[in-house]
Each structure stands twice: as structure tokens, then as C-alpha cells.
Design an enzyme around this catalytic site. Sequence first.
Site, mmCIF file in Angstrom:
data_model
loop_
_atom_site.group_PDB
_atom_site.id
_atom_site.type_symbol
_atom_site.label_atom_id
_atom_site.label_comp_id
_atom_site.label_asym_id
_atom_site.label_seq_id
_atom_site.Cartn_x
_atom_site.Cartn_y
_atom_site.Cartn_z
ATOM 1 N N LYS A 22 0.827 -1.219 0.000
ATOM 2 C CA LYS A 22 0.000 0.000 0.000
ATOM 3 C C LYS A 22 0.855 1.260 0.000
ATOM 4 O O LYS A 22 0.605 2.202 -0.758
ATOM 5 C CB LYS A 22 -0.922 0.007 1.222
ATOM 6 C CG LYS A 22 -1.739 1.286 1.372
ATOM 7 C CD LYS A 22 -2.464 1.341 2.685
ATOM 8 C CE LYS A 22 -1.623 1.930 3.788
ATOM 9 N NZ LYS A 22 -1.916 3.336 4.083
ATOM 10 N N ASN A 23 1.869 1.285 0.848
ATOM 11 C CA ASN A 23 2.666 2.497 0.996
ATOM 12 C C ASN A 23 3.587 2.757 -0.193
ATOM 13 O O ASN A 23 4.188 3.833 -0.284
ATOM 14 C CB ASN A 23 3.483 2.434 2.293
ATOM 15 C CG ASN A 23 2.611 2.565 3.524
ATOM 16 O OD1 ASN A 23 1.484 3.054 3.461
ATOM 17 N ND2 ASN A 23 3.102 2.108 4.659
ATOM 18 N N CYS A 117 -5.304 8.256 9.835
ATOM 19 C CA CYS A 117 -5.370 7.649 11.159
ATOM 20 C C CYS A 117 -5.025 8.661 12.253
ATOM 21 O O CYS A 117 -4.145 9.494 12.091
ATOM 22 C CB CYS A 117 -4.396 6.468 11.260
ATOM 23 S SG CYS A 117 -4.906 5.018 10.328
ATOM 24 N N ARG A 122 1.189 14.542 12.222
ATOM 25 C CA ARG A 122 2.044 14.256 11.072
ATOM 26 C C ARG A 122 1.996 15.494 10.178
ATOM 27 O O ARG A 122 1.373 15.497 9.132
ATOM 28 C CB ARG A 122 1.558 13.001 10.348
ATOM 29 C CG ARG A 122 1.786 11.747 11.174
ATOM 30 C CD ARG A 122 1.464 10.493 10.410
ATOM 31 N NE ARG A 122 0.026 10.264 10.324
ATOM 32 C CZ ARG A 122 -0.515 9.187 9.764
ATOM 33 N NH1 ARG A 122 0.254 8.264 9.225
ATOM 34 N NH2 ARG A 122 -1.816 9.034 9.726
ATOM 35 N N ASP A 306 4.984 0.785 11.997
ATOM 36 C CA ASP A 306 3.785 0.083 11.535
ATOM 37 C C ASP A 306 3.715 -1.364 12.003
ATOM 38 O O ASP A 306 2.713 -2.042 11.767
ATOM 39 C CB ASP A 306 3.690 0.130 10.003
ATOM 40 C CG ASP A 306 3.156 1.461 9.494
ATOM 41 O OD1 ASP A 306 2.737 2.291 10.327
ATOM 42 O OD2 ASP A 306 3.151 1.676 8.272
ATOM 43 N N ARG A 398 -8.206 -0.240 4.912
ATOM 44 C CA ARG A 398 -7.318 0.744 4.300
ATOM 45 C C ARG A 398 -5.952 0.145 3.990
ATOM 46 O O ARG A 398 -5.215 0.695 3.164
ATOM 47 C CB ARG A 398 -7.154 1.959 5.223
ATOM 48 C CG ARG A 398 -8.424 2.776 5.403
ATOM 49 C CD ARG A 398 -8.192 4.046 6.215
ATOM 50 N NE ARG A 398 -7.019 4.736 5.711
ATOM 51 C CZ ARG A 398 -5.987 5.096 6.454
ATOM 52 N NH1 ARG A 398 -5.970 4.824 7.745
ATOM 53 N NH2 ARG A 398 -4.951 5.722 5.918
#
Length: 420
Positions: A22-23, A117, A122, A306, A398
Site C-alpha cells: 500500500k505504501n 489515522c 504528522r 507500523d 485501508r
Amino acid sequence: MARIEIEGGRTLEGTVEVSGAKNAVLPILMASLLTDQPCRLAGVPHLKDVTTTIELLGQMGVEISLGEGFEVGMDASHLSTQIAPYELVKTMRASILVLGPLLARAGEAQVSLPGGCAIGARPVNLHLKGLAAMGAEIDVDSGYIHAKAKRLKGARVVMEGVTVTGTENILMAATLAEGQTIIENAAQEPEVVDLAECLIQMGAKISGHGSTRIVVDGVDALAGYDHRVIPDRIEAGTFLVGAAMTGGRVKLVNVRPDTLDAVVDKLREAGAKISEGPDWIELDMAGKRPKAVNISTAPYPGFPTDMQAQFTALNAVADGTGVVTETVFENRFMHILELQRLGADMQIEGNTVIIRGRDRLTAAPMMATDLRASACLVLAGLVAEGTSVVDRVYHIDRGYENIEEKLGQLGAVIRRLPVS
């Protein structure tokens, strides 16, 4: 709101395929904005963040086509707007990644301040400072970032803190800037490297990616790309931890073991036997209870933030006492209260949690607070006696593709309950 129900006490055994990262997918999808040539991305996972990104690109006038296996084709030759609206951006932090490409190619971008999230601050100030150093005029007003530049200029951009999306935004913008850009204190994550490799395929001149100093010599135009995204190291790590917690044996395919060194080292410390090949990794716990491990999160190649929640769950059932220190995000222990509902012995002290492992957890209803916390609670449900229910699992959609189906392949008794 959908929920996931997990029956505890089942050992994970078998083989499962890891999805695309995903990232890595999200910035590479955004990179299609840098060119008027067709782009094709393979190995794309079917995730909520991916569909949100595709919808966002589509609203900007990018022609989208979906092929077999959720292959995505993009044609941004006729952009209709440089605006990324709040309605889409509010759900996904990575939406900020349209800023650099739009500004570099179209000379203008209007992007809503992003959401995502609730794991702590951030701020996007590092993105904006970097673009301003490259000559962009930036104004933040009414919740939107307004950026303009006839053509960005190469510059030395020093990141005050390590930021993955900040590095990616400046990297993409620099590909079309006039002159040379040097990014100091750049993020070294494999996902940043994958983006750089894709940009190089498009004709960008980049060196140093994977290190703390990336050098980009701007070009006048970029071609399209035909790229396959790297496997998701966080999904892989999550399944490995699940196998370790349940005393099981799991083999993962379509994986990059070289991106998992910090995670694998801690799993070996926990007592797991691990073997690996070029594109697979296998963990065998041989029915044993894991040993407690101490971890401290750090930017890559350190231990990934993560994976913090998943190892917190592992320590909850491990033999001994483990200390987990979170250095990346200041509000990433919200899963602790939920794990305590299962009987976990955990004590938060600032940015550290002390976990005294118990040989028994008891099922309870839990509520997910963010993406990785969702996975952590599911893993805890696998080892808790009885049937646990995790609420608000839209978070997990997600970042994990078909997690119930994949865990079911490994022997878990898990199902999604319909929205009530």
C-alpha cells in the site's frame, strides 16, 4: 459499521500470498500526474486507500482503466483540475502526495490539508518548506494548501525530520525541476526506493535512493511507466507475528525478505525458526510460546512503527516482560486499552509500554482506532479464549487486502459481520 468476529485458539498453518505494498502503490499512482504518457501499475492491492486515490485522480481528469488482477492503467494527458478536494483528502493522509507532482507539471496545486489515522501529529510543514526552497509560492488558507510555481528550481532540501511522504513529494517534484535537487536526511524506506525506480523508468535522473542523500537532476518531461509494485512488508510482518503468537507454521510467498530484517530479527529473538528464499519466507514456531522481546521504533532500516502494535500483541502472550518504545508517533498506544480488555497486563509510561506476558487472554469486544491497531486486535483475538469481535474495521480495509480470507486460508476461524 462492519465488524470482524474471531474464534480464538486456532493455530495458523499453511501458505499465503502477500499483496502489493500500500505504501508504495499510493505514491506511484500519484506519479502518473507527472506525465502526459500512459502509465500502468501491476500488483495493486484492492484497498480502500487505493480506491480513494483512484477516485481522486479520476476527479482531476486522469483516465483510469482496471485490468486483470486489479492492474491499473492511467492517462493524465488531459488534466481538468489541480484541486484535491477535502471530501476525498480527509480520509487519507497520503493524499498530500498529489501536491509535488501537480505543482511540478501544472505549475499550480490546491490540496486540502489531509486526514487519516489518529495516531499523532504528522504535519505537512516539511513538504511545504521543501517546495518553498524550490521556488514555490505557498499559502495555507481555509484548510487548503495553495501552491504556485512557473517552474520549480533545483535546491538543497534538508528534512528536519525523517518523513517518508515528505521525501516522496520532494522527490517527485524535483524530477521536473530546473537544475539539481539534493534531498538531505531523506527517508530510506523500500517504498521510497520503489517510487524512485519507477521514476527512473519514466526518464528521471535520480541517484542515492535508499540512502539519506538523494540527488535528482531535473528533466524537461517524463515518459509513462509499466511497473510492478513491491510486496507489502507490513502485511508480511503481520502474518509472521500471527504465526508466532499461535505457535504455528506459515509460509509467505510474493515477499521481499530483505525488507524485513528488523522484524525477522525480533521474531528469531522471540524463538521462531525462520527460513527464506528470494521471494518467500517461512516461520515455524513448533507449537512453542513466544518469548518477550524489547523493541524501539525507528525510521528504516530500524524497527518499523507500523509493526509496533502487532509486536505489542505478541508480547501480551509471550513468556516474560517486554518493553515497547514508540519514537515515531506520539499517540500510537491507543490499542493498549483494547488489549487490556482481553486481560493483557500492560502499563504505559510516556512513550513506552511495559508488557508482562500472560499465558491466557480472554475474548472480549474491541474497537479499532487506526489501521495497524486493527491488525493488532485481530491477532490478539486469534489467541484469546472464546470469540472476540473487533468493531470499526473500516480501518483495516485501508491497509490489508482480504485479511479474513487470508487468515482463513491459514486455519483461522474469522468472519466479517454485516453492518447492523
